[in-house]
Design an enzyme around this catalytic site. Structure first.
Site, short mmCIF file in Angstrom:
data_model
loop_
_atom_site.label_atom_id
_atom_site.label_comp_id
_atom_site.label_asym_id
_atom_site.label_seq_id
_atom_site.Cartn_x
_atom_site.Cartn_y
_atom_site.Cartn_z
N GLU A 257 0.86 -1.19 0.00
CA GLU A 257 0.00 0.00 0.00
C GLU A 257 0.89 1.24 0.00
O GLU A 257 1.79 1.38 0.82
CB GLU A 257 -0.93 -0.01 1.21
N GLY B 84 -6.99 0.72 3.90
CA GLY B 84 -8.41 1.10 3.86
C GLY B 84 -8.78 1.86 2.61
O GLY B 84 -9.96 2.00 2.28
N THR C 67 -9.70 4.36 -0.42
CA THR C 67 -10.59 5.51 -0.59
C THR C 67 -11.73 5.49 0.42
O THR C 67 -12.03 6.50 1.06
CB THR C 67 -11.16 5.51 -2.02
N CYS C 68 -12.41 4.36 0.53
CA CYS C 68 -13.63 4.30 1.35
C CYS C 68 -13.36 4.80 2.77
O CYS C 68 -14.04 5.68 3.27
CB CYS C 68 -14.18 2.89 1.38
N HIS D 123 -45.58 -0.54 10.21
CA HIS D 123 -46.11 0.82 10.13
C HIS D 123 -45.56 1.63 11.29
O HIS D 123 -45.48 1.11 12.40
CB HIS D 123 -47.64 0.77 10.19
C1 LIG Z 1 -15.86 11.26 -1.94
C2 LIG Z 1 -16.22 9.83 -2.19
C3 LIG Z 1 -17.35 9.30 -1.59
C4 LIG Z 1 -17.69 7.97 -1.80
N1 LIG Z 1 -18.82 7.49 -1.21
C5 LIG Z 1 -19.16 6.21 -1.40
C6 LIG Z 1 -20.30 5.67 -0.75
O1 LIG Z 1 -21.00 6.36 -0.01
N2 LIG Z 1 -20.60 4.37 -0.96
C7 LIG Z 1 -19.83 3.57 -1.77
O2 LIG Z 1 -20.14 2.39 -1.90
N3 LIG Z 1 -18.75 4.06 -2.40
C8 LIG Z 1 -18.39 5.35 -2.23
N4 LIG Z 1 -17.27 5.83 -2.84
C9 LIG Z 1 -16.47 4.92 -3.69
C10 LIG Z 1 -15.62 4.01 -2.81
O3 LIG Z 1 -14.83 4.76 -1.93
C11 LIG Z 1 -14.74 3.07 -3.65
O4 LIG Z 1 -15.55 2.49 -4.64
C12 LIG Z 1 -14.18 2.01 -2.73
O5 LIG Z 1 -13.21 2.59 -1.88
C13 LIG Z 1 -13.59 0.81 -3.45
O6 LIG Z 1 -12.34 1.08 -3.90
P1 LIG Z 1 -11.26 -0.04 -4.22
O7 LIG Z 1 -11.38 -1.20 -3.31
O8 LIG Z 1 -11.32 -0.29 -5.65
O9 LIG Z 1 -9.89 0.72 -3.92
P2 LIG Z 1 -9.58 2.00 -3.07
O10 LIG Z 1 -10.41 2.06 -1.84
O11 LIG Z 1 -9.59 3.17 -3.96
O12 LIG Z 1 -8.08 1.70 -2.60
C14 LIG Z 1 -7.04 1.52 -3.50
C15 LIG Z 1 -5.74 1.62 -2.76
O13 LIG Z 1 -4.67 1.25 -3.63
C16 LIG Z 1 -3.56 2.06 -3.34
N5 LIG Z 1 -2.67 2.03 -4.51
C17 LIG Z 1 -2.95 2.49 -5.77
N6 LIG Z 1 -1.91 2.24 -6.59
C18 LIG Z 1 -0.97 1.62 -5.85
C19 LIG Z 1 0.32 1.10 -6.13
N7 LIG Z 1 0.84 1.18 -7.34
N8 LIG Z 1 1.02 0.54 -5.13
C20 LIG Z 1 0.51 0.46 -3.88
N9 LIG Z 1 -0.70 0.92 -3.56
C21 LIG Z 1 -1.43 1.48 -4.53
C22 LIG Z 1 -4.17 3.42 -3.05
O14 LIG Z 1 -3.28 4.22 -2.29
C23 LIG Z 1 -5.43 3.02 -2.26
O15 LIG Z 1 -5.18 2.99 -0.88
C24 LIG Z 1 -16.89 7.16 -2.63
C25 LIG Z 1 -15.74 7.68 -3.23
C26 LIG Z 1 -15.40 8.99 -3.01
C27 LIG Z 1 -14.15 9.54 -3.64
#
Ligand SMILES: Cc1cc2nc3c(=O)[nH]c(=O)nc-3n(C[C@H](O)[C@H](O)[C@H](O)COP(=O)(O)OP(=O)(O)OC[C@H]3O[C@@H](n4cnc5c(N)ncnc54)[C@H](O)[C@@H]3O)c2cc1C
Length: 498
Positions: free
Chosen positions: A37, A42, A44-45, A444
């Site tokens: 990582e 964790g 984005t979420c 209800h």
């Molecule tokens: C503002 C916002 C609000 C949101 N609200 C919701 C919501 O209410 N409900 C919902 O279901 N979804 C929501 N989402 C979307 C949700 O956050 C993502 O769909 C979810 O996090 C799934 O992402 P993921 O598992 O694909 O990877 P992510 O959670 O994006 O994690 C990917 C990780 O990979 C790491 N990484 C990337 N490239 C490399 C590399 N080369 N080497 C090492 N590490 C790397 C990154 O640093 C990151 O930590 C929201 C998104 C945003 C931006």
């Protein structure tokens, strides 16, 4: 001579919403697993997405309720103000707790190593992280997505905010301009308006959240107008001038020039997969034209020992779709399963207030499917619970296949819409006719109690096939629900969460 500590049964790249869970399942089976990582466990979420935004949405709602307290007969003795530093501190505490729990959990798994740094493929089995090289028999990509930044003259100098950097604000922008009127932009727009900012939303399309049906866009526009949020649709931003505190954005609105002035600009125009810089070409992993990793229905990439899970595969853009990707891969690899992404029924919430709960097809998708479609509709003004709460914006809409009697999709914009939608998606998963839900007894007074009533008043969907308008009756079809589900899944383009 390679070090045996650098050789793993499995390597997970990116600790988003599927990678850590898959890594833990594999480690629990005794496999040696690395999780790489580059930022925070964790993803984005936990750190920049669902969790922090929903804590902020809760604070913003508290401010809104307090400001409008008189509506419920409650008197607040003085003006309502928002302490942005305290709002941020509450958000940080909840995020840090979650991230901390994840760190502790993974640290406690003896055969799992978390490696901090950015991973880049050297070859199909080898990744470089800084000066270290690690090899994996199997590799799982969970690198997620990032905000798209448009090429706009002056934008960098304006020190624009993204959905990530806006989370660090401890001040209240006097006037926030939101570029992008889709899911993420709308959540921040309403939130900051409720915190006390003036807010202008600029959207290129002719309506907000264009992936939803036009009547839903219109209802949300009405809700926003009621809260004093300025929405400019059909507007292309052409340049930005100034710096935080004093910004001007030039717009082209249908050929006419217009300037919007504000203090800060939030860029929320879409998200792109995190694939650049991963060196996927060295591994032979194929990307599609938009940069998403191409996978089959079981999430295997063009390289048989590499999988892609979560936003990076373009098959979902949500935490629950990423987590489901983990469950699919884990079931197939570890439990002898045969699970596929196409079995998933689209579902999501948009956390405006009131929220939007969606599952399956929109009315536009149902029409385009060529089915004979029925629709049941009820405005929230006719939902007792909404009237009791004096929050009657929105509607319940449910789509049914006239022939198979399967539910095709539903939209609930209104209080508790994000929760109530689940009774509909569960019936879709159960693959039974809508009449099962129509005859169910719900408690209800709830929003869900109206769902059977809505299903009791189905009408032909305007613009759907002629036959249904002529009043052809139902022809129950064995397995019709399954067909509808496949239709809903196959025809579905995952919305970007922006
Ligand atoms: C503002 C916002 C609000 C949101 N609200 C919701 C919501 O209410 N409900 C919902 O279901 N979804 C929501 N989402 C979307 C949700 O956050 C993502 O769909 C979810 O996090 C799934 O992402 P993921 O598992 O694909 O990877 P992510 O959670 O994006 O994690 C990917 C990780 O990979 C790491 N990484 C990337 N490239 C490399 C590399 N080369 N080497 C090492 N590490 C790397 C990154 O640093 C990151 O930590 C929201 C998104 C945003 C931006």
């Amino acid at each position: 001579m390679p070090d045996s500590r650098d050789s793993f049964d499995a390597i997970v790249v990116g600790a988003g919403q599927s990678g850590p869970f898959l890594a833990a399942r594999l480690a629990e089976r005794g496999q040696r697993v690395a999780v790489i990582e580059k930022r925070w466990l964790g993803g984005t979420c936990v750190n920049d997405g669902c969790m922090p935004t929903k804590t902020l949405v809760a604070s913003a709602r508290a401010a809104w309720v307090a400001r409008n307290a008189a509506r419920w007969g409650v008197t607040i003795g003085g003006p309502v103000s928002v302490d942005m530093a305290a709002v941020k501190a509450r958000k940080d505490r909840i995020v840090n707790e979650s991230r901390g729990n994840l760190v502790t959990w993974l640290a406690g798994l003896p055969t799992l190593e978390v490696i901090e740094g950015e991973a880049r493929f050297v070859d199909a089995h080898t990744l470089a992280v800084g000066s270290r090289q690690v090899t994996g028999a199997r590799i799982f990509l969970n690198t997620g997505a990032r905000p798209v930044i448009p090429q706009l003259p002056g934008l960098s100098d304006a020190r624009y905010l993204t959905s990530e950097s806006i989370m660090d604000l401890e001040i209240l922008p006097s006037h926030l301009i939101v570029l992008g009127g889709s899911y993420i932009g709308l959540e921040f727009a309403q939130m900051y308006r409720r915190f006390g900012s003036a807010v202008t939303v600029i959207e290129r399309a002719d309506r907000l959240i264009t992936r939803e049906d036009p009547d839903i866009s219109a209802e949300i526009a009405t809700i926003f107008a009621g809260e004093g949020i300025d929405v400019i649709c059909g507007a292309e931003a052409t340049s930005v001038a100034g710096a935080p505190g004093d910004l001007r954005i030039e717009l082209d609105v249908g050929g006419a020039k217009r300037t919007v002035a504000g203090s800060h600009v939030l860029v929320a125009v879409g998200r792109a997969p995190f694939t650049a810089g991963l060196g996927l070409e060295a591994a032979g992993v194929t990307l599609d034209a938009r940069g998403y990793v191409v996978t089959d229905d079981k999430l295997v990439t063009s390289v048989p020992h590499i999988w892609a899970l979560g936003d990076v595969n373009g098959k979902g853009a949500f935490t629950h779709t990423s987590y489901d990707d983990f469950q699919i891969v884990a079931a197939n690899l570890l439990d002898g399963g045969n699970r596929r992404v196409s079995e998933r029924i689209p579902i999501y919430g948009v956390y405006t207030d009131p929220p939007l709960g969606r599952c399956g097809m929109t009315a536009a998708e149902a029409r385009a499917s060529g089915r004979r479609v029925l629709i049941g509709k009820r405005p929230m003004t006719r939902v007792g619970r909404a009237r009791e709460r004096d929050e009657v914006a929105g509607s319940i809409q449910i789509l049914v296949d006239a022939d198979s009697r399967a539910i095709l999709g539903a939209t609930i914009l209104g209080i508790e819409g994000d929760e109530a939608i689940h009774s509909i998606v569960d019936i879709m998963y159960a693959d039974v006719p809508y009449t099962v839900l129509e005859r169910a007894v719900h408690a209800h007074p709830t929003v869900s109690e109206l769902i059977p009533t809505v299903l009791g008043s189905l009408q032909p969907l305007e613009g759907a096939t002629e036959a249904v308008r002529r009043g052809v009756g139902f022809v129950p079809v064995e397995g019709g629900g399954e067909a509808a589900r496949r239709g809903a899944g196959v025809g579905f383009t995952p919305p970007s969460t922006t």
